[in-house]
Design an enzyme around this catalytic site. Structure first.
Site, PDB file in Angstrom:
ATOM      1  N   ASP A  10       0.867  -1.185   0.000  1.00  0.00           N
ATOM      2  CA  ASP A  10       0.000   0.000   0.000  1.00  0.00           C
ATOM      3  C   ASP A  10       0.902   1.233   0.000  1.00  0.00           C
ATOM      4  O   ASP A  10       1.644   1.473   0.954  1.00  0.00           O
ATOM      5  CB  ASP A  10      -0.898  -0.021   1.237  1.00  0.00           C
ATOM      6  CG  ASP A  10      -1.890   1.135   1.257  1.00  0.00           C
ATOM      7  OD1 ASP A  10      -1.851   1.982   0.355  1.00  0.00           O
ATOM      8  OD2 ASP A  10      -2.704   1.195   2.207  1.00  0.00           O
ATOM      9  N   ASP A 106      -3.160   2.313  -5.889  1.00  0.00           N
ATOM     10  CA  ASP A 106      -2.070   2.452  -4.928  1.00  0.00           C
ATOM     11  C   ASP A 106      -1.866   1.212  -4.062  1.00  0.00           C
ATOM     12  O   ASP A 106      -0.997   1.206  -3.188  1.00  0.00           O
ATOM     13  CB  ASP A 106      -2.305   3.668  -4.025  1.00  0.00           C
ATOM     14  CG  ASP A 106      -3.640   3.615  -3.300  1.00  0.00           C
ATOM     15  OD1 ASP A 106      -4.510   2.814  -3.694  1.00  0.00           O
ATOM     16  OD2 ASP A 106      -3.812   4.383  -2.330  1.00  0.00           O
ATOM     17  N   GLU A 107      -2.645   0.156  -4.286  1.00  0.00           N
ATOM     18  CA  GLU A 107      -2.522  -1.057  -3.484  1.00  0.00           C
ATOM     19  C   GLU A 107      -2.498  -2.280  -4.402  1.00  0.00           C
ATOM     20  O   GLU A 107      -3.075  -2.269  -5.491  1.00  0.00           O
ATOM     21  CB  GLU A 107      -3.700  -1.206  -2.510  1.00  0.00           C
ATOM     22  CG  GLU A 107      -3.896  -0.045  -1.549  1.00  0.00           C
ATOM     23  CD  GLU A 107      -5.085  -0.273  -0.637  1.00  0.00           C
ATOM     24  OE1 GLU A 107      -5.263  -1.415  -0.171  1.00  0.00           O
ATOM     25  OE2 GLU A 107      -5.839   0.685  -0.407  1.00  0.00           O
TER      26      GLU A 107
END
EC number: 2.7.7.7
Length: 415
Positions: A10, A106-107
């Site tokens: 993350d 973003d993860e």
């Protein structure tokens, strides 16, 4: 074969972290990525840790963030930039495994089970990935390690920023079960309230609850949450294949004036469709579904979806579907205050497509060529350097530069 080794990576305060890289003059200052503070609407999409420590939170209205943190700096979102950084992170991940499942831009989950003999243990791989992203991209990640996806995600949330947390068979009860039940994936505000009424406040209490009782109160989701709490999650980390790394790309706007007829709606939807289609093309996506949102000046709001005959990133096909949805469902009881278009169910643009027997492939190719020509002209000379003829019907509405895009993450559940 033993347990799998799953990582969840993350990127910390992702949008804000990328913006700080491009704005060294803001070093040491609170910064948030959001809309235009002078616009009628705007919320904080993310904030850097300096702003977070002062109480600024994601989803907070810009004016509220300004009240809490008067010195905060707002910058507009640049989704194309964030997607580029997301892809660079993905390239790093791909050196450790081909089993990569994005969860938003973003993860991502990574199944590194098959890489352990070559690359080392999960903690070794996590440290190497963390180091590389920090020094190659300039941002930090928090990484969770476990034998399942749910606990791996809990690990990346457990300590931030720039941290690595491992939950294994020996420590998960002492570390995870004491956490609030709301930390578990899919325990939202309403579910948390229902659990509290049942006397369930921690993940451990949820894990040790009666399965049948949870099912009676929450249906099948009760069994899912009970399984998640116990770490009984064998969901695989899915390779991307032709699935896009994000779930959808959308754009919406509060209009410069209230819309009063179909022509007004067509002009705004054309501007929105152009912007959404351009981002689809830029990042190599097509969509299989179109969704519209409408809010009138009486505060009535609705959204509707339409599945397309084939995946597309062509502006004309997107706006035609959006306008048809509008015509089918809006009855003009009030003027319209805001509109939105979202491209849903994204796939990579090189996915094989069955040609339609009575389709006009030549026309589609011409439309694609025209769109890409417009993209190039606008890239070189600016958004208003080329406009569709309909935009000259209303100077106020056509002045809208629909440049803001919302990227929506994948759901944990597939299909």
């Amino acid at each position: 074969m033993g347990d799998r080794t799953i990582l969840h990576s993350d990127m910390n305060s992702f949008y804000a972290s990328v913006e700080m890289l491009h704005h060294p003059e803001f070093a040491g200052m609170p910064l948030a990525v959001g809309g235009d503070p002078e616009a009628r609407h705007g919320i904080v999409l993310t904030a850097n840790y300096i702003a977070k420590r002062k109480g600024v939170k994601t989803g907070m209205a810009l004016w509220q963030a300004k009240q809490i943190c008067p010195e905060i700096i707002f910058v507009p979102p640049r989704m194309d930039l964030y997607l580029r950084f997301s892809q660079m992170a993905r390239e790093i991940y791909s050196e450790y495994t081909d089993k990569i499942e994005p969860y938003g831009i973003d993860e991502a989950w990574l199944d590194v089970s098959d890489s352990r003999n070559l690359k080392g243990s999960g903690i070794t791989i996590a440290r190497e990935i963390s180091h590389r992203i920090k020094y190659e991209l300039g941002v930090t990640v928090s990484i969770g390690i476990s034998w399942n996806k749910i606990y791996a995600k809990l690990g990346s949330d457990y300590k931030k920023p720039d941290a690595i947390t491992e939950f294994n068979r020996e420590n998960y009860k002492s570390m995870i079960w004491q956490l609030p039940a709301s930390d578990l994936l899919y325990v939202g505000r309403q579910t948390r309230k229902k659990l509290q009424k049942l006397g369930i406040r921690t993940i451990g209490e949820l894990a040790e609850s009666d399965e049948a009782m949870l099912e009676s109160h929450f249906g099948k989701m009760g069994i899912v949450l009970w399984s998640f709490a116990n770490g009984w999650d064998d969901d695989p980390v899915c390779k991307d294949g032709y699935t896009a790394s994000v779930k959808s790309i959308g754009n919406s706007t509060t209009t410069p004036r209230d819309l009063e007829d179909d022509l007004d709606v067509w002009i705004i939807q054309m501007a929105l469709a152009e912007s959404v289609a351009a981002r689809l093309r830029k990042h190599g996506f097509k969509c299989k579904t179109i969704e519209i949102t409408v809010r009138d000046n009486g505060l009535f709001r609705f959204s509707r979806q339409k599945q397309l005959h084939h995946p597309t990133n062509i502006t004309d096909e997107i706006v035609t579907a959006a306008f048809q949805l509008f015509k089918d469902y809006y009855k003009w009881e009030h003027p319209i205050r805001s509109l939105g278009i979202r491209a849903v169910d994204l796939v990579l643009d090189d996915i094989p497509v069955q040609l339609e027997l009575f389709g006009n492939q030549e026309k589609q190719e011409k439309l694609e060529k025209m769109d890409r020509t417009v993209d190039e002209i606008r890239r070189r000379f600016g958004y208003f350097s080329i406009q569709r003829a309909v935009m000259y019907q209303d100077k106020v509405l056509s002045h809208l530069d629909a440049g803001t895009h919302t990227v929506h993450p994948h759901s944990y559940f597939h299909g």
